[in-house]
Write an enzyme that holds these catalytic residues in place. Sequence first.
Site, PDB file in Angstrom:
ATOM      1  N   HIS A 265      25.578 -17.309   7.933  1.00  0.00           N
ATOM      2  CA  HIS A 265      24.583 -18.048   8.700  1.00  0.00           C
ATOM      3  C   HIS A 265      24.047 -17.255   9.889  1.00  0.00           C
ATOM      4  O   HIS A 265      23.137 -17.708  10.590  1.00  0.00           O
ATOM      5  CB  HIS A 265      25.211 -19.362   9.184  1.00  0.00           C
ATOM      6  CG  HIS A 265      24.215 -20.409   9.536  1.00  0.00           C
ATOM      7  ND1 HIS A 265      24.227 -21.080  10.724  1.00  0.00           N
ATOM      8  CD2 HIS A 265      23.153 -20.894   8.852  1.00  0.00           C
ATOM      9  CE1 HIS A 265      23.237 -21.943  10.764  1.00  0.00           C
ATOM     10  NE2 HIS A 265      22.565 -21.842   9.635  1.00  0.00           N
ATOM     11  N   LYS A 267      21.932 -14.821  12.152  1.00  0.00           N
ATOM     12  CA  LYS A 267      20.519 -14.454  12.134  1.00  0.00           C
ATOM     13  C   LYS A 267      20.310 -13.381  13.202  1.00  0.00           C
ATOM     14  O   LYS A 267      20.316 -13.668  14.397  1.00  0.00           O
ATOM     15  CB  LYS A 267      19.648 -15.685  12.391  1.00  0.00           C
ATOM     16  CG  LYS A 267      19.803 -16.740  11.285  1.00  0.00           C
ATOM     17  CD  LYS A 267      19.219 -18.078  11.677  1.00  0.00           C
ATOM     18  CE  LYS A 267      19.303 -19.067  10.525  1.00  0.00           C
ATOM     19  NZ  LYS A 267      20.714 -19.366  10.135  1.00  0.00           N
ATOM     20  N   HIS A 493      15.302 -26.405  15.315  1.00  0.00           N
ATOM     21  CA  HIS A 493      16.222 -25.657  14.462  1.00  0.00           C
ATOM     22  C   HIS A 493      17.077 -24.742  15.337  1.00  0.00           C
ATOM     23  O   HIS A 493      18.034 -24.132  14.884  1.00  0.00           O
ATOM     24  CB  HIS A 493      15.436 -24.852  13.435  1.00  0.00           C
ATOM     25  CG  HIS A 493      16.269 -24.246  12.360  1.00  0.00           C
ATOM     26  ND1 HIS A 493      16.676 -22.934  12.389  1.00  0.00           N
ATOM     27  CD2 HIS A 493      16.793 -24.775  11.238  1.00  0.00           C
ATOM     28  CE1 HIS A 493      17.408 -22.671  11.312  1.00  0.00           C
ATOM     29  NE2 HIS A 493      17.497 -23.758  10.594  1.00  0.00           N
ATOM     30  N   LYS A 495      19.864 -23.861  18.233  1.00  0.00           N
ATOM     31  CA  LYS A 495      21.176 -24.422  18.560  1.00  0.00           C
ATOM     32  C   LYS A 495      21.578 -23.882  19.933  1.00  0.00           C
ATOM     33  O   LYS A 495      21.619 -22.655  20.134  1.00  0.00           O
ATOM     34  CB  LYS A 495      22.243 -24.021  17.541  1.00  0.00           C
ATOM     35  CG  LYS A 495      21.948 -24.496  16.102  1.00  0.00           C
ATOM     36  CD  LYS A 495      21.226 -23.446  15.339  1.00  0.00           C
ATOM     37  CE  LYS A 495      21.210 -23.697  13.847  1.00  0.00           C
ATOM     38  NZ  LYS A 495      19.954 -24.181  13.318  1.00  0.00           N
TER      39      LYS A 495
END
Length: 606
Positions: A265, A267, A493, A495
């Site tokens: 996950h 990025k 989107h 966090k």
Amino acid sequence: MSQTSLHGKWTVSSSDEDEDLPLSGTATPKSHGPAESSLPAPPEVKAEPPRTPVSSLTVGSEARQSAARNQINPVKFEPGPSLAGKRKKEASDGSSWALSDSDEDDVDVKRNRQSSPPKREPPNGETKKKQKVESERPPSPHGRLYYIDEPDDFFESSLPRLNDTYRFYLNKVTGLDRKYNSGALHIRDILSPLFGTLKESVQFNYCFDIPWMVKQFPPEFRHCPVLIVHGDKREAKARLLQQGQPFPHVRFCQAKLDIAFGTHHTKMMLLWYEEGFRVIILTSNLIRADWYQKTQGMWMSPLFPRLPEGSSSGSGESPTFFKRDLLEYLASYRAPELEDWIQRIKEHDLSETRVYLVASTPGRYVGADMERWGHLRLRKLLYEHTNPIPGEERWPVIGQFSSIGSMGTDKTKWLAGEFQRTLTTLGKSSLRPDPLMHLLYPSVEDVRTSLEGYPAGGSLPYSIQTAQKQIWLHSYFHRWKASRTGRSHAMPHIKTYMRVSPDFTQLAWFLVTSANLSKAAWGALEKNNTQVMVRSYELGVLYVPSAFVSTFPVETNPFPASSSTSGFPVPFDLPPTSYSPKDQPWIWNIPYSQEPDTHGNVWVPS
């Protein structure tokens, strides 16, 4: 079937419920009558092989592909009879739409996949047309004509005005007033010659649209070598490699996922220029939907210069040991494809970095290694690099995310236990206060009135099966409101996690990360707290005041951007707005057909 929570009622017909699936395959439910309790029991299931093809362009993990196979399509609002089973033609034409977020990052989420409709054989002569549609880029959930081309002045033509103090930026959002995109960055801006003469890059991510990604590079850099670091396996990996076939300059590196239900996950972009080297840690997948009308965030490093020949191995380190920690994170992949990049980083001067790296990497860790990854890594950093604050029990903790995993039948199992202990650490204080915890997660109304409408909820994959097991969590929830950044209607989107003063004007610390609210992302203690288990790769950066000359005030007017801004640009409004008794958290796999969204659609799971 109705279920009443602290924040309104969910009405779920038994035919529209998601199933609690076994670990492999898809499933079809047995018929079942209404439950007597206020929370439905998951129906019994039987396994079947996957049946519906997914887009060949938007690729994530197998869990994501399973979700894509049964993506919910928007349905036009029609007052009167039930809308179940109806489909808006332009949305269902072509291949399925993939979610733009993992998190599919928890066991419960992975098991709770909807069954797909049977694949029908096309009439004679239609097979060729279907294949053509699937070879195109993924459509928007609204249909192929939803995206518009941004005007030329949407992208930067000269070096943009940026806040170089914190180097934290939001993405540009199509459809906003121009001032709210001043100082924000699109992927085309990031990859442009404004920031360096690109020679080669690495793209770490969860979900990819390779043809779209290649088009974001300017023509002069479009054939520079790109390494894709992904976590896909088997069929999903085959689809991803197929995407790359027309692009010989694109290579692939598969991240090892040795623990079940983990995802890659992280990025991150590593950009190697003629002038130096740059790191970008962000929250966006490499698909167009993530850069269009969602709120995303990123940290962009300074341009790191090359060290003089003969420099020692410890040269170019920052006060935050960012270079050491980045090298350690890359080494955790155990990937030959990254060895050249590890060597390149060693040859550059990263001393200007003022943030700390907070990473997760899959594994079970004991002893001192427990503090290397996940939330125990964050706890260690907060212990060592923040200071106790008088009255700190009145300083609330804020967590903001786009997906939620299963955390147990009560809050002490993880959230209000080990995770809260981490988030409330301030220096070497022995005080372990129990301050307020505000969790920001969009309500149904936030999604309904968003720029994208209900399809924005495809990137907020909180399932009914997980939600019904942790109703206690919903009393923590606060709305997504972001008027100061102009992004109240651009669903998050991004966090972020932070600790704020009682008057919401100062930050004790701030973290932007890929990690959602889940044990898979952050890790969970095991074996009487002698071991921590982490399932997924995640990456973020931590800001603490001690690494900056100035104090840590919250910026009240982050847009338009100014290089003289001294405050931190928190992406949403403070103080947070609690859910009202009528508000309910967005649940992505139940229907919402009472009111249309901003595009005249309702949400009817299939």
